[in-house]
Design a protein around this motif. Sequence first.
Motif, PDB file in Angstrom:
ATOM      1  N   LYS A 170      -8.997  -9.040  -7.322  1.00  0.00           N
ATOM      2  CA  LYS A 170      -8.601 -10.385  -7.759  1.00  0.00           C
ATOM      3  C   LYS A 170      -8.694 -11.374  -6.590  1.00  0.00           C
ATOM      4  CE  LYS A 170      -4.774 -12.905  -9.853  1.00  0.00           C
ATOM      5  NZ  LYS A 170      -3.367 -12.872 -10.243  1.00  0.00           N
ATOM      6  N   CYS A 171      -8.242 -10.947  -5.434  1.00  0.00           N
ATOM      7  CA  CYS A 171      -8.296 -11.792  -4.237  1.00  0.00           C
ATOM      8  C   CYS A 171      -9.748 -12.104  -3.860  1.00  0.00           C
ATOM      9  CB  CYS A 171      -7.574 -11.089  -3.088  1.00  0.00           C
ATOM     10  SG  CYS A 171      -7.518 -12.032  -1.558  1.00  0.00           S
ATOM     11  N   LEU A 172     -10.596 -11.091  -3.889  1.00  0.00           N
ATOM     12  CA  LEU A 172     -12.012 -11.292  -3.560  1.00  0.00           C
ATOM     13  C   LEU A 172     -12.681 -12.243  -4.555  1.00  0.00           C
ATOM     14  CD1 LEU A 172     -12.962  -7.630  -2.624  1.00  0.00           C
ATOM     15  CD2 LEU A 172     -12.926  -9.587  -1.062  1.00  0.00           C
ATOM     16  N   LYS A 173     -12.351 -12.105  -5.823  1.00  0.00           N
ATOM     17  CA  LYS A 173     -12.938 -12.986  -6.839  1.00  0.00           C
ATOM     18  C   LYS A 173     -12.427 -14.418  -6.692  1.00  0.00           C
ATOM     19  CE  LYS A 173     -14.118  -9.640 -10.398  1.00  0.00           C
ATOM     20  NZ  LYS A 173     -13.849  -9.122 -11.742  1.00  0.00           N
ATOM     21  N   GLU A 174     -11.164 -14.556  -6.334  1.00  0.00           N
ATOM     22  CA  GLU A 174     -10.586 -15.893  -6.182  1.00  0.00           C
ATOM     23  C   GLU A 174     -11.186 -16.639  -4.991  1.00  0.00           C
ATOM     24  OE1 GLU A 174      -6.293 -18.059  -5.281  1.00  0.00           O
ATOM     25  OE2 GLU A 174      -6.310 -15.962  -5.896  1.00  0.00           O
ATOM     26  N   TRP A 175     -11.311 -15.962  -3.857  1.00  0.00           N
ATOM     27  CA  TRP A 175     -11.738 -16.635  -2.630  1.00  0.00           C
ATOM     28  C   TRP A 175     -13.240 -16.562  -2.379  1.00  0.00           C
ATOM     29  CZ3 TRP A 175      -8.608 -20.015  -0.608  1.00  0.00           C
ATOM     30  CH2 TRP A 175      -7.241 -19.888  -0.845  1.00  0.00           C
ATOM     31  N   LYS A 176     -13.931 -15.618  -3.000  1.00  0.00           N
ATOM     32  CA  LYS A 176     -15.388 -15.473  -2.865  1.00  0.00           C
ATOM     33  C   LYS A 176     -15.864 -15.556  -1.404  1.00  0.00           C
ATOM     34  CE  LYS A 176     -16.279 -17.512  -7.422  1.00  0.00           C
ATOM     35  NZ  LYS A 176     -14.932 -17.415  -7.912  1.00  0.00           N
ATOM     36  N   PRO A 177     -15.372 -14.655  -0.558  1.00  0.00           N
ATOM     37  CA  PRO A 177     -15.758 -14.727   0.852  1.00  0.00           C
ATOM     38  C   PRO A 177     -17.219 -14.321   1.074  1.00  0.00           C
ATOM     39  CG  PRO A 177     -14.548 -12.712   0.444  1.00  0.00           C
ATOM     40  CD  PRO A 177     -14.492 -13.517  -0.834  1.00  0.00           C
ATOM     41  N   ASP A 178     -17.821 -14.925   2.089  1.00  0.00           N
ATOM     42  CA  ASP A 178     -19.170 -14.542   2.499  1.00  0.00           C
ATOM     43  C   ASP A 178     -19.133 -13.240   3.292  1.00  0.00           C
ATOM     44  OD1 ASP A 178     -20.538 -16.978   1.550  1.00  0.00           O
ATOM     45  OD2 ASP A 178     -19.302 -17.963   3.078  1.00  0.00           O
ATOM     46  N   ALA A 224       0.855  -1.188   0.000  1.00  0.00           N
ATOM     47  CA  ALA A 224       0.000   0.000   0.000  1.00  0.00           C
ATOM     48  C   ALA A 224       0.889   1.234   0.000  1.00  0.00           C
ATOM     49  CB  ALA A 224      -0.904   0.000   1.227  1.00  0.00           C
ATOM     50  N   GLN A 225       0.360   2.298  -0.530  1.00  0.00           N
ATOM     51  CA  GLN A 225       1.074   3.570  -0.511  1.00  0.00           C
ATOM     52  C   GLN A 225       0.185   4.568   0.214  1.00  0.00           C
ATOM     53  OE1 GLN A 225       2.330   4.967  -4.348  1.00  0.00           O
ATOM     54  NE2 GLN A 225       3.831   6.333  -3.443  1.00  0.00           N
ATOM     55  N   ASP A 226       0.623   4.978   1.391  1.00  0.00           N
ATOM     56  CA  ASP A 226      -0.171   5.857   2.252  1.00  0.00           C
ATOM     57  C   ASP A 226      -1.556   5.269   2.520  1.00  0.00           C
ATOM     58  OD1 ASP A 226       1.882   7.785   2.441  1.00  0.00           O
ATOM     59  OD2 ASP A 226       1.265   8.673   0.533  1.00  0.00           O
ATOM     60  N   GLY A 227      -1.607   3.953   2.689  1.00  0.00           N
ATOM     61  CA  GLY A 227      -2.862   3.276   3.006  1.00  0.00           C
ATOM     62  C   GLY A 227      -3.725   2.935   1.809  1.00  0.00           C
ATOM     63  N   ILE A 228      -3.252   3.258   0.621  1.00  0.00           N
ATOM     64  CA  ILE A 228      -4.034   2.976  -0.585  1.00  0.00           C
ATOM     65  C   ILE A 228      -3.445   1.744  -1.270  1.00  0.00           C
ATOM     66  CG2 ILE A 228      -4.799   3.841  -2.822  1.00  0.00           C
ATOM     67  CD1 ILE A 228      -4.458   6.698  -1.582  1.00  0.00           C
ATOM     68  N   PRO A 229      -4.222   0.664  -1.324  1.00  0.00           N
ATOM     69  CA  PRO A 229      -3.718  -0.561  -1.947  1.00  0.00           C
ATOM     70  C   PRO A 229      -3.920  -0.541  -3.459  1.00  0.00           C
ATOM     71  CG  PRO A 229      -5.920  -0.938  -1.155  1.00  0.00           C
ATOM     72  CD  PRO A 229      -5.561   0.487  -0.774  1.00  0.00           C
ATOM     73  N   ASN A 230      -3.407  -1.551  -4.091  1.00  0.00           N
ATOM     74  CA  ASN A 230      -3.708  -1.795  -5.496  1.00  0.00           C
ATOM     75  C   ASN A 230      -5.094  -2.444  -5.501  1.00  0.00           C
ATOM     76  OD1 ASN A 230      -4.104  -3.029  -7.989  1.00  0.00           O
ATOM     77  ND2 ASN A 230      -1.956  -3.587  -8.224  1.00  0.00           N
ATOM     78  N   TRP A 231      -6.109  -1.657  -5.816  1.00  0.00           N
ATOM     79  CA  TRP A 231      -7.485  -2.151  -5.740  1.00  0.00           C
ATOM     80  C   TRP A 231      -7.740  -3.307  -6.696  1.00  0.00           C
ATOM     81  CZ3 TRP A 231     -10.052  -1.375  -1.585  1.00  0.00           C
ATOM     82  CH2 TRP A 231      -9.860  -0.210  -0.838  1.00  0.00           C
ATOM     83  N   GLY A 285     -18.009  -0.353  -0.503  1.00  0.00           N
ATOM     84  CA  GLY A 285     -18.521   0.466  -1.598  1.00  0.00           C
ATOM     85  C   GLY A 285     -18.092  -0.014  -2.977  1.00  0.00           C
ATOM     86  N   ARG A 286     -16.835  -0.382  -3.117  1.00  0.00           N
ATOM     87  CA  ARG A 286     -16.306  -0.806  -4.422  1.00  0.00           C
ATOM     88  C   ARG A 286     -16.791  -2.182  -4.847  1.00  0.00           C
ATOM     89  NH1 ARG A 286     -11.121   1.109  -6.696  1.00  0.00           N
ATOM     90  NH2 ARG A 286     -10.618   3.061  -5.688  1.00  0.00           N
ATOM     91  N   PHE A 287     -16.850  -3.097  -3.871  1.00  0.00           N
ATOM     92  CA  PHE A 287     -17.079  -4.495  -4.226  1.00  0.00           C
ATOM     93  C   PHE A 287     -18.394  -5.061  -3.695  1.00  0.00           C
ATOM     94  CE2 PHE A 287     -12.416  -3.827  -3.761  1.00  0.00           C
ATOM     95  CZ  PHE A 287     -12.111  -3.844  -5.113  1.00  0.00           C
ATOM     96  N   GLY A 288     -19.121  -4.279  -2.916  1.00  0.00           N
ATOM     97  CA  GLY A 288     -20.406  -4.731  -2.397  1.00  0.00           C
ATOM     98  C   GLY A 288     -20.304  -5.900  -1.433  1.00  0.00           C
ATOM     99  N   VAL A 289     -19.160  -6.034  -0.769  1.00  0.00           N
ATOM    100  CA  VAL A 289     -18.975  -7.138   0.173  1.00  0.00           C
ATOM    101  C   VAL A 289     -19.477  -6.741   1.560  1.00  0.00           C
ATOM    102  CG1 VAL A 289     -17.058  -8.224  -1.051  1.00  0.00           C
ATOM    103  CG2 VAL A 289     -16.580  -6.427   0.603  1.00  0.00           C
ATOM    104  N   ASN A 290     -19.847  -7.742   2.324  1.00  0.00           N
ATOM    105  CA  ASN A 290     -20.300  -7.556   3.696  1.00  0.00           C
ATOM    106  C   ASN A 290     -19.055  -7.407   4.577  1.00  0.00           C
ATOM    107  OD1 ASN A 290     -21.691  -7.604   6.099  1.00  0.00           O
ATOM    108  ND2 ASN A 290     -22.256  -9.763   5.964  1.00  0.00           N
TER     109      ASN A 290
END
Length: 139
Positions: free
Chosen positions: A47-55, A35-42, A85-90
Amino acid sequence: MGITALAFDFGTKSIGCAIGQSITGTAQALPAFKAQDGIPNWEAIEKCLKEWKPDVVIVGLPLNMDGTEQNLTLLARKFANRLQGRFGVNVHLQDERLTTTQARSEIFERGGFKALKKGKVDGISACLILESWFECTEY
């Protein structure tokens, strides 16, 4: 039926990540995100969220020992809000006091001083955040 959860240990330079299952109540560290100043590579987060599909996604909330908030607390909340907001995850927040200290201790016990790499500490911290969430949450 268990749930799959992804946890983040937010930091301004590195964001630890772990995946876990409620059935076992355990977590496994994943590679940390730069991360750079708290901003990650979104895109990498997506990609991580799509791979693991967390509930559910858990973000560690860095509080002072007396429970008060600090500047990093606000940044972690902002990160959690952006994930939702970006990914609609809980997204849930989990108190993360002392997880980094505990992670360093565990890593040192396993491999000594040479094993204390920042990304590894962040990943283990994310595991501890997730496992503590499993312990204190009813789902």
